[in-house]
Design a protein around this motif. Structure first.
Motif, mmCIF file in Angstrom:
data_model
loop_
_atom_site.group_PDB
_atom_site.id
_atom_site.type_symbol
_atom_site.label_atom_id
_atom_site.label_comp_id
_atom_site.label_asym_id
_atom_site.label_seq_id
_atom_site.Cartn_x
_atom_site.Cartn_y
_atom_site.Cartn_z
ATOM 1 N N UNK A 60 1.486 -6.977 -46.122
ATOM 2 C CA UNK A 60 2.934 -7.166 -46.002
ATOM 3 C C UNK A 60 3.363 -8.470 -46.667
ATOM 4 N N UNK A 61 2.592 -9.512 -46.491
ATOM 5 C CA UNK A 61 2.932 -10.792 -47.123
ATOM 6 C C UNK A 61 2.916 -10.658 -48.647
ATOM 7 N N UNK A 62 1.905 -9.979 -49.167
ATOM 8 C CA UNK A 62 1.835 -9.751 -50.619
ATOM 9 C C UNK A 62 3.010 -8.889 -51.086
ATOM 10 N N UNK A 63 3.328 -7.861 -50.311
ATOM 11 C CA UNK A 63 4.434 -6.975 -50.658
ATOM 12 C C UNK A 63 5.761 -7.745 -50.624
ATOM 13 N N UNK A 64 5.926 -8.608 -49.633
ATOM 14 C CA UNK A 64 7.186 -9.352 -49.492
ATOM 15 C C UNK A 64 7.464 -10.246 -50.705
ATOM 16 N N UNK A 65 6.423 -10.738 -51.330
ATOM 17 C CA UNK A 65 6.603 -11.527 -52.560
ATOM 18 C C UNK A 65 7.212 -10.636 -53.639
ATOM 19 N N UNK A 66 6.663 -9.443 -53.824
ATOM 20 C CA UNK A 66 7.212 -8.493 -54.798
ATOM 21 C C UNK A 66 8.631 -8.074 -54.406
ATOM 22 N N UNK A 67 8.842 -7.877 -53.108
ATOM 23 C CA UNK A 67 10.148 -7.453 -52.600
ATOM 24 C C UNK A 67 11.223 -8.492 -52.946
ATOM 25 N N UNK A 68 10.896 -9.757 -52.744
ATOM 26 C CA UNK A 68 11.861 -10.825 -53.043
ATOM 27 C C UNK A 68 12.141 -10.915 -54.537
ATOM 28 N N UNK A 69 11.101 -10.750 -55.356
ATOM 29 C CA UNK A 69 11.295 -10.735 -56.814
ATOM 30 C C UNK A 69 12.210 -9.591 -57.215
ATOM 31 N N UNK A 70 11.965 -8.410 -56.665
ATOM 32 C CA UNK A 70 12.783 -7.232 -56.970
ATOM 33 C C UNK A 70 14.220 -7.431 -56.482
ATOM 34 N N UNK A 71 14.375 -8.008 -55.305
ATOM 35 C CA UNK A 71 15.719 -8.261 -54.771
ATOM 36 C C UNK A 71 16.474 -9.220 -55.678
ATOM 37 N N UNK A 72 15.760 -10.211 -56.228
ATOM 38 C CA UNK A 72 16.390 -11.151 -57.162
ATOM 39 C C UNK A 72 16.844 -10.456 -58.427
ATOM 40 N N UNK A 73 16.014 -9.557 -58.956
ATOM 41 C CA UNK A 73 16.395 -8.806 -60.159
ATOM 42 C C UNK A 73 17.573 -7.886 -59.871
ATOM 43 N N UNK A 74 17.585 -7.267 -58.704
ATOM 44 C CA UNK A 74 18.693 -6.390 -58.329
ATOM 45 C C UNK A 74 19.990 -7.185 -58.215
ATOM 46 N N UNK A 75 19.908 -8.384 -57.665
ATOM 47 C CA UNK A 75 21.090 -9.235 -57.523
ATOM 48 C C UNK A 75 21.606 -9.644 -58.905
ATOM 49 N N UNK A 76 20.682 -9.996 -59.815
ATOM 50 C CA UNK A 76 21.090 -10.350 -61.178
ATOM 51 C C UNK A 76 21.764 -9.169 -61.868
ATOM 52 N N UNK A 77 21.200 -7.988 -61.706
ATOM 53 C CA UNK A 77 21.771 -6.782 -62.303
ATOM 54 C C UNK A 77 23.169 -6.532 -61.751
ATOM 55 N N UNK A 78 23.314 -6.673 -60.455
ATOM 56 C CA UNK A 78 24.603 -6.457 -59.814
ATOM 57 C C UNK A 78 25.628 -7.487 -60.284
ATOM 58 N N UNK A 79 25.215 -8.736 -60.381
ATOM 59 C CA UNK A 79 26.133 -9.786 -60.844
ATOM 60 C C UNK A 79 26.560 -9.535 -62.286
ATOM 61 N N UNK A 80 25.615 -9.157 -63.150
ATOM 62 C CA UNK A 80 25.955 -8.903 -64.543
ATOM 63 C C UNK A 80 26.873 -7.692 -64.667
ATOM 64 N N UNK A 81 26.639 -6.677 -63.859
ATOM 65 C CA UNK A 81 27.495 -5.481 -63.894
ATOM 66 C C UNK A 81 28.914 -5.817 -63.449
ATOM 67 N N UNK A 82 29.050 -6.787 -62.559
ATOM 68 C CA UNK A 82 30.375 -7.192 -62.088
ATOM 69 C C UNK A 82 31.089 -8.131 -63.038
ATOM 70 N N UNK A 83 30.382 -8.641 -64.031
ATOM 71 C CA UNK A 83 30.967 -9.589 -64.970
ATOM 72 C C UNK A 83 31.461 -8.836 -66.204
#
Length: 179
Positions: A60-83
């Motif tokens: 779970x700890x290893x997965x959570x690192x990937x999860x946070x990276x993916x969440x960051x990419x999703x947030x960037x994608x969402x921000x760019x789509x809103x711009x």
């Protein structure tokens, strides 16, 4: 491809082990292939995989690192789509590329192409961004790669460039006569 195990189990990333077990048991019974009414082997396998990863503290700890990276990419994608500035900039780049290819074809109808490196230099658009625009304009039929490997504007591209030119209102100059 990243799979959001928290989404699969429909739990928060902050869910404790008791919550994970309870939700897993519920979904396992619901989607087990032996369940005649709601059984789904693919969904069941996905639930088991998510549960096995999230129940083990190390995994779970290893997965959570990937999860946070993916969440960051999703947030960037969402921000760019809103711009909307990004899309406006893309329209300008595409118009510039069409204009460059239009002028090249008009100047030398027998050798109308411009190479990728030259397009990058003339447009001021880096290669990795230029790829998107070239893909889009090729898919629309506005440009094509010709026999010598360079890009050239097509008849559809010329029509597009002309229609864009006609839509831009002419600039009116003010008459500043001094009386």
């Amino acid at each position: 491809m990243f799979i959001d195990y928290y989404e699969v189990l429909e739990v928060s990333p902050n869910a404790n082990s008791e919550t994970l077990e309870r939700v897993f048991r519920y979904f396992a019974m619901r989607y087990h292939p032996d369940n005649q009414a709601t059984g789904n082997e693919a969904r069941f396998s996905e639930i088991v995989e998510a549960h096995n990863t999230l129940k083990d503290p190390v995994k779970r700890a290893q997965y959570d690192i990937q999860y946070k990276d993916h969440a960051g990419l999703s947030r960037e994608l969402s921000e760019e789509a809103g711009n909307t500035k990004g899309m406006e900039r893309d329209v300008v780049i595409q118009a510039r590329l069409l204009a460059l290819l239009y002028v090249k074809r008009r100047q030398d109808v027998n050798n109308p192409g411009i190479g990728d490196v030259e397009l990058e230099r003339l447009s001021g658009c880096p290669r990795e961004h230029l790829e998107f625009h070239l893909w889009y304009m090729k898919a629309k039929g506005w440009i094509a790669r010709i026999e010598n490997g360079t890009m050239a504007i097509t008849v559809e591209g010329i029509d597009r460039a002309n229609s864009e030119h006609r839509r831009d209102p002419p600039t009116k100059l003010l008459d500043h006569t001094v009386s």
